[in-house]
Motif scaffolding. Structure first.
Motif, mmCIF file in Angstrom:
data_model
loop_
_atom_site.group_PDB
_atom_site.id
_atom_site.type_symbol
_atom_site.label_atom_id
_atom_site.label_comp_id
_atom_site.label_asym_id
_atom_site.label_seq_id
_atom_site.Cartn_x
_atom_site.Cartn_y
_atom_site.Cartn_z
ATOM 1 N N ILE A 1 -11.092 -20.012 -85.137
ATOM 2 C CA ILE A 1 -10.158 -19.167 -84.572
ATOM 3 C C ILE A 1 -9.975 -17.983 -85.259
ATOM 4 N N LYS A 2 -9.871 -16.883 -84.578
ATOM 5 C CA LYS A 2 -9.355 -15.680 -85.418
ATOM 6 C C LYS A 2 -8.202 -14.965 -84.578
ATOM 7 N N LEU A 3 -7.087 -14.648 -85.408
ATOM 8 C CA LEU A 3 -5.749 -14.115 -84.956
ATOM 9 C C LEU A 3 -5.514 -12.700 -85.213
ATOM 10 N N GLN A 4 -5.380 -11.783 -84.077
ATOM 11 C CA GLN A 4 -4.883 -10.686 -84.467
ATOM 12 C C GLN A 4 -3.523 -10.177 -83.843
ATOM 13 N N SER A 5 -2.832 -9.304 -84.829
ATOM 14 C CA SER A 5 -1.545 -9.200 -83.827
ATOM 15 C C SER A 5 -1.170 -7.647 -84.320
ATOM 16 N N GLU A 6 -0.397 -7.013 -83.432
ATOM 17 C CA GLU A 6 0.056 -5.524 -83.781
ATOM 18 C C GLU A 6 1.516 -5.637 -83.475
ATOM 19 N N ASP A 7 2.417 -5.200 -83.905
ATOM 20 C CA ASP A 7 3.882 -5.055 -83.808
ATOM 21 C C ASP A 7 3.919 -4.163 -82.661
ATOM 22 N N GLY A 8 4.800 -4.912 -81.616
ATOM 23 C CA GLY A 8 5.117 -3.947 -80.347
ATOM 24 C C GLY A 8 3.855 -3.889 -79.399
ATOM 25 N N LYS A 9 2.599 -4.199 -79.754
ATOM 26 C CA LYS A 9 1.407 -3.929 -78.792
ATOM 27 C C LYS A 9 0.984 -5.250 -78.459
ATOM 28 N N GLY A 10 0.924 -6.618 -78.955
ATOM 29 C CA GLY A 10 0.486 -7.637 -78.639
ATOM 30 C C GLY A 10 -0.247 -8.417 -79.679
ATOM 31 N N THR A 11 -0.884 -9.443 -79.110
ATOM 32 C CA THR A 11 -1.700 -10.498 -80.063
ATOM 33 C C THR A 11 -2.896 -10.732 -79.352
ATOM 34 N N VAL A 12 -3.953 -11.093 -80.030
ATOM 35 C CA VAL A 12 -5.216 -11.436 -79.556
ATOM 36 C C VAL A 12 -5.504 -12.718 -80.257
ATOM 37 N N PHE A 13 -6.074 -13.798 -79.228
ATOM 38 C CA PHE A 13 -6.616 -14.782 -79.920
ATOM 39 C C PHE A 13 -8.203 -14.903 -79.854
ATOM 40 N N ILE A 14 -9.032 -15.083 -80.789
ATOM 41 C CA ILE A 14 -10.384 -14.991 -80.498
ATOM 42 C C ILE A 14 -10.931 -16.399 -81.084
ATOM 43 N N ILE A 15 -11.683 -17.193 -80.196
ATOM 44 C CA ILE A 15 -12.229 -18.630 -80.441
ATOM 45 C C ILE A 15 -13.571 -18.783 -80.330
ATOM 46 N N SER A 16 -14.333 -19.262 -81.140
ATOM 47 C CA SER A 16 -15.722 -19.296 -80.851
ATOM 48 C C SER A 16 -16.166 -20.842 -81.399
ATOM 49 N N ILE A 17 -16.857 -21.340 -80.151
ATOM 50 C CA ILE A 17 -17.236 -22.639 -80.244
ATOM 51 C C ILE A 17 -18.790 -22.492 -79.893
ATOM 52 N N PRO A 18 -19.572 -23.344 -80.885
ATOM 53 C CA PRO A 18 -20.826 -23.297 -80.871
ATOM 54 C C PRO A 18 -21.438 -24.470 -79.595
ATOM 55 N N PRO A 19 -22.306 -24.148 -79.090
ATOM 56 C CA PRO A 19 -22.646 -25.018 -77.896
ATOM 57 C C PRO A 19 -23.368 -26.540 -78.714
ATOM 58 N N GLU A 20 -23.870 -26.167 -79.774
ATOM 59 C CA GLU A 20 -24.200 -27.166 -80.626
ATOM 60 C C GLU A 20 -23.172 -27.584 -81.646
ATOM 61 N N GLN A 21 -23.183 -28.839 -82.072
ATOM 62 C CA GLN A 21 -21.924 -29.292 -82.867
ATOM 63 C C GLN A 21 -22.317 -28.949 -84.335
ATOM 64 N N ASP A 22 -22.549 -27.717 -84.736
ATOM 65 C CA ASP A 22 -23.387 -27.653 -86.234
ATOM 66 C C ASP A 22 -22.387 -26.306 -86.690
ATOM 67 N N ALA A 23 -21.580 -25.884 -86.178
ATOM 68 C CA ALA A 23 -20.782 -24.707 -86.785
ATOM 69 C C ALA A 23 -19.870 -24.887 -87.862
ATOM 70 N N LEU A 24 -19.314 -24.175 -88.812
ATOM 71 C CA LEU A 24 -18.471 -24.676 -89.771
ATOM 72 C C LEU A 24 -17.119 -24.561 -89.027
ATOM 73 N N THR A 25 -16.023 -25.280 -89.541
ATOM 74 C CA THR A 25 -14.498 -25.276 -89.133
ATOM 75 C C THR A 25 -14.042 -24.247 -90.013
ATOM 76 N N GLY A 26 -13.222 -23.600 -89.362
ATOM 77 C CA GLY A 26 -12.377 -22.634 -89.966
ATOM 78 C C GLY A 26 -11.229 -21.823 -89.157
ATOM 79 N N ILE B 1 -19.879 -19.722 -77.567
ATOM 80 C CA ILE B 1 -19.134 -19.503 -76.454
ATOM 81 C C ILE B 1 -17.918 -19.036 -77.031
ATOM 82 N N GLU B 2 -17.621 -17.656 -76.754
ATOM 83 C CA GLU B 2 -16.487 -16.829 -77.377
ATOM 84 C C GLU B 2 -15.497 -16.684 -76.326
ATOM 85 N N ILE B 3 -14.274 -17.219 -76.653
ATOM 86 C CA ILE B 3 -13.106 -16.994 -75.808
ATOM 87 C C ILE B 3 -12.172 -16.072 -76.412
ATOM 88 N N LYS B 4 -11.675 -15.123 -75.725
ATOM 89 C CA LYS B 4 -10.582 -14.047 -76.098
ATOM 90 C C LYS B 4 -9.662 -14.162 -75.176
#
Length: 670
Positions: free
Chosen positions: A641-666, A564-567
């Protein structure tokens, strides 16, 4: 010492002259009786002495019969002296004294005396006889003496002296004049005494009625002078209300010393001065009365009462001004008023809650209740872990309370959100302590119980609302989520003076169906609030930068390679790295300043607990909880969680959640 002896002798003399009778009351009737006793005793002493002298002289001059008569009359006055000191009626001693005196006057009138001066004694008899024996007996004896004197001065041979006719006429005429004047005076006095007696009785009845009313009043009445001394004439209720006895002679200020502060007592004295001087009109004095209603504790007890006082100036006959005070125990009234206020407050709170709730779609509100109960359950589980560090427990509670508050703010449940905001203040203070006491945790538990009761009230309201709804009222999960996030944007826009819209690029139903709905909603709410607070600029700033007046927040939820990818992105001003570095140094969040040159290290600071670049906390930001909460929730789900930002243009948060509880934390940054 001499003054004391003189006073003692005076008391002995007065006791003798009043026959030892007590005359404690100082009313007119009592004083009149005392004067009669003094006059009678004076006649006994004077008349008895003269009779003894005349008797002895008569015996010496060869008139034993006359001497024995005089001495017997003297003996009668002596007997009257003794009887006067018993319980026998006053009139008995009066007759035993007046009759011998009449005989003495008759003897002197008949015998003539030196140049006929003996007849002069008769002029005192009408006054003495009428005053001591009363009108009827006094007039009768005075008349008898008149006949004896008339015979002595008019009939030759009755008296050894020959009286001239003119002298006889003057003697009898003056006697009759004295008798008539005495009768007129005594009659006038009797009429006056009867009138005074009626007036006194009326006054006594009125006084008794006033006393009865005063003693049966539930309100304390009292007078105080300019020294604030309570006068003796106070009502019985005053002692009950003030819980003090023997208040007469005590300072009213001192009686209140256990209930008022020093400054308040000084203010009260200033107020009394204004009352004495009539500085303002009655209504103004009542309005500024410092004791209109106050908490009272007596000097001898610990029971607290609520009393109400009022004061008014009173002019006395002696020209002095007193203050008439009333004091009433209004404890029960105050308690009822407090209960009514609490009930009214509760009713208004319920009405506000109802008004807030009816504007929320029932399915969305029910979603809020479910999420709130979940957070409360998390708190309960955390508090059951006795081996957990207290600071960790407080931090977890802090995050859950913040999550509930965020939801409440979004739905417009302002009163509920305000209570949560206040609890956040307390938790924030506790979070800074290394060790939290049991009492502090217990207090937080009690506050949480109150909030849970409010939540239960929402559940009841939902039931009432659903009872009136027609249809099933069901919305798809994604619609509930979108509607919730739109509320976040709208609420933040209104509160922050910004304009923004939420654009849904894509929402894959599978992601909502198979993903952790609650966690996704909670994370997105925090990110949207973060974008509105720190990202989207105010309309005038956007126009100055060449942007549209209205900001845009874009959301995409998709399934990408079984994840599940949330942007979530915004077209705001991006991250202010300089402000972040400055705040990190203030909060001592970095050990090596070289780390601040690395953007990845700086971005990780954003997710630290308590970090916020907002100087003043409000309902939307400033606590440093939002992004830390996002990190913790994603960590629990084993997502990234992945975070991107560009001065004056905005910010992007990208969150990835596995359906199964076996992904790495970071936490990854780019």
């Amino acid at each position: 010492m001499q003054a004391s002896e003189k006073k003692q002798k005076m008391n002995i003399f007065l006791s003798i002259m009043t026959s030892g009778k007590p005359f404690y009351q100082r009313d007119e009737a009592t004083m009149d009786t005392m004067v009669r006793y003094i006059l009678l005793n004076s006649m006994i002493f004077l008349g008895g002495t003269l009779l003894v002298i005349f008797g002895l002289e008569s015996i010496k001059s060869g008139a034993p019969i006359q001497g024995m008569f005089d001495l017997s009359m003297a003996g009668m006055t002596l007997l009257a002296f003794v009887i006067l000191r018993t319980a026998a009626p006053f009139i008995l001693s009066g007759f035993m004294t007046v009759i011998p005196y009449m005989m003495l006057c008759a003897f002197l009138a008949v015998s003539g005396g030196v140049q006929g001066s003996g007849v002069l004694w008769i002029y005192s008899f009408p006054l003495l006889s009428i005053f001591l024996l009363g009108m009827k007996s006094g007039i009768a004896l005075s008349t008898v003496l008149l006949f004896i004197v008339s015979a002595a001065v008019f009939i030759p041979g009755v008296s050894p002296m020959k009286f001239e006719t003119s002298f006889a006429l003057r003697t009898v005429g003056v006697y009759i004049l004295v008798l008539v004047c005495t009768i007129v005076y005594e009659q006038t006095k009797l009429v006056k005494d009867r009138w005074v007696a009626r007036l006194t009785n009326a006054l006594q009845v009125e006084r008794d009625e006033i006393t009865a009313m005063k003693d049966n009043l539930k309100v304390g009445l009292f007078l105080i002078n300019r020294d604030y001394i309570i006068q003796p004439q106070y009502s019985k209720a005053l002692e009950t209300v003030m819980a003090e006895t023997d208040l007469s002679g005590k300072s009213f200020i001192d009686v209140l010393s256990n209930s008022l502060q020093k400054k308040e007592l000084e203010t009260l004295q200033d107020y009394f001065t204004m009352v004495f001087n009539r500085s303002y009109d009655t209504q103004m004095l009542e309005d500024i009365n410092p004791l209109h209603q106050f908490k009272y504790t007596s000097l001898t007890g610990s029971e607290e009462k609520t009393l109400r006082c009022s004061f008014a100036p009173i002019d006395r006959e002696d020209g002095k001004v007193y203050i008439l005070g009333t004091v009433e125990d209004t404890t029960r009234e105050a308690e009822l008023q407090q209960q009514l206020s609490e009930e009214e407050s509760k009713r208004q709170e319920e009405m506000r809650s109802l008004f807030e709730v009816i504007h929320v779609e029932p399915r969305v509100l029910n979603d809020f209740i479910v999420d709130t109960e979940y957070e409360f359950e998390r708190i309960n589980e955390i508090m059951k872990k006795r081996d957990e560090n207290s600071s960790v427990v407080v931090n977890c509670i802090y995050q859950s309370v913040h999550a509930i508050k965020s939801n409440a703010v979004i739905l417009g449940l302002q009163s509920f959100a305000t209570k949560l905001h206040l609890l956040e203040d307390e938790l924030r203070g506790l979070r800074e302590h290394m060790d939290v006491s049991f009492q502090e945790i217990l207090h937080i538990t009690v506050e949480l119980e109150k909030l849970m009761k409010i939540k239960d009230g929402f559940k009841e309201l939902i039931g009432k609302i659903l009872a009136f709804n027609t249809g099933d009222g069901k919305l798809q999960e994604e619609h509930v989520l979108v509607q919730t996030l739109e509320r976040v944007v709208q609420k933040a826009s209104d509160d922050l003076g910004k304009r923004a819209r939420l654009t849904i690029a894509k929402v894959d139903p599978r992601a909502i169906e198979h993903g952790p709905r609650r966690a996704i909603k909670e994370v997105l709410m925090q990110l949207v609030r973060n974008s509105m607070t720190h990202g989207i600029e105010k309309p005038e700033e956007r126009l100055a930068r060449g942007k549209e007046e209205e900001g845009c927040i874009t959301l995409t939820i998709d399934m990408v390679k079984d994840r599940i990818e949330i942007k979530l992105s915004d077209d705001g001003n991006g991250l202010d790295f300089d402000a972040i570095r400055k705040k990190a140094v203030e909060l001592s969040l970095v050990g090596d300043e070289a780390e601040l040159q690395d953007k990845s290290s700086v971005l990780k600071i954003l997710f630290a607990p308590g970090f916020s670049t907002t100087e003043k906390a409000d309902m939307h930001s400033g606590r440093g909880v939002g992004l830390n909460l996002v990190k913790e929730r994603v960590k629990e789900l084993k997502g990234t969680i992945k975070l991107q930002s560009e001065d004056g243009k905005g910010t992007v948060f990208i969150i990835s959640i596995p359906p199964e509880q076996d992904a790495l934390t970071g936490v990854q940054t780019a």
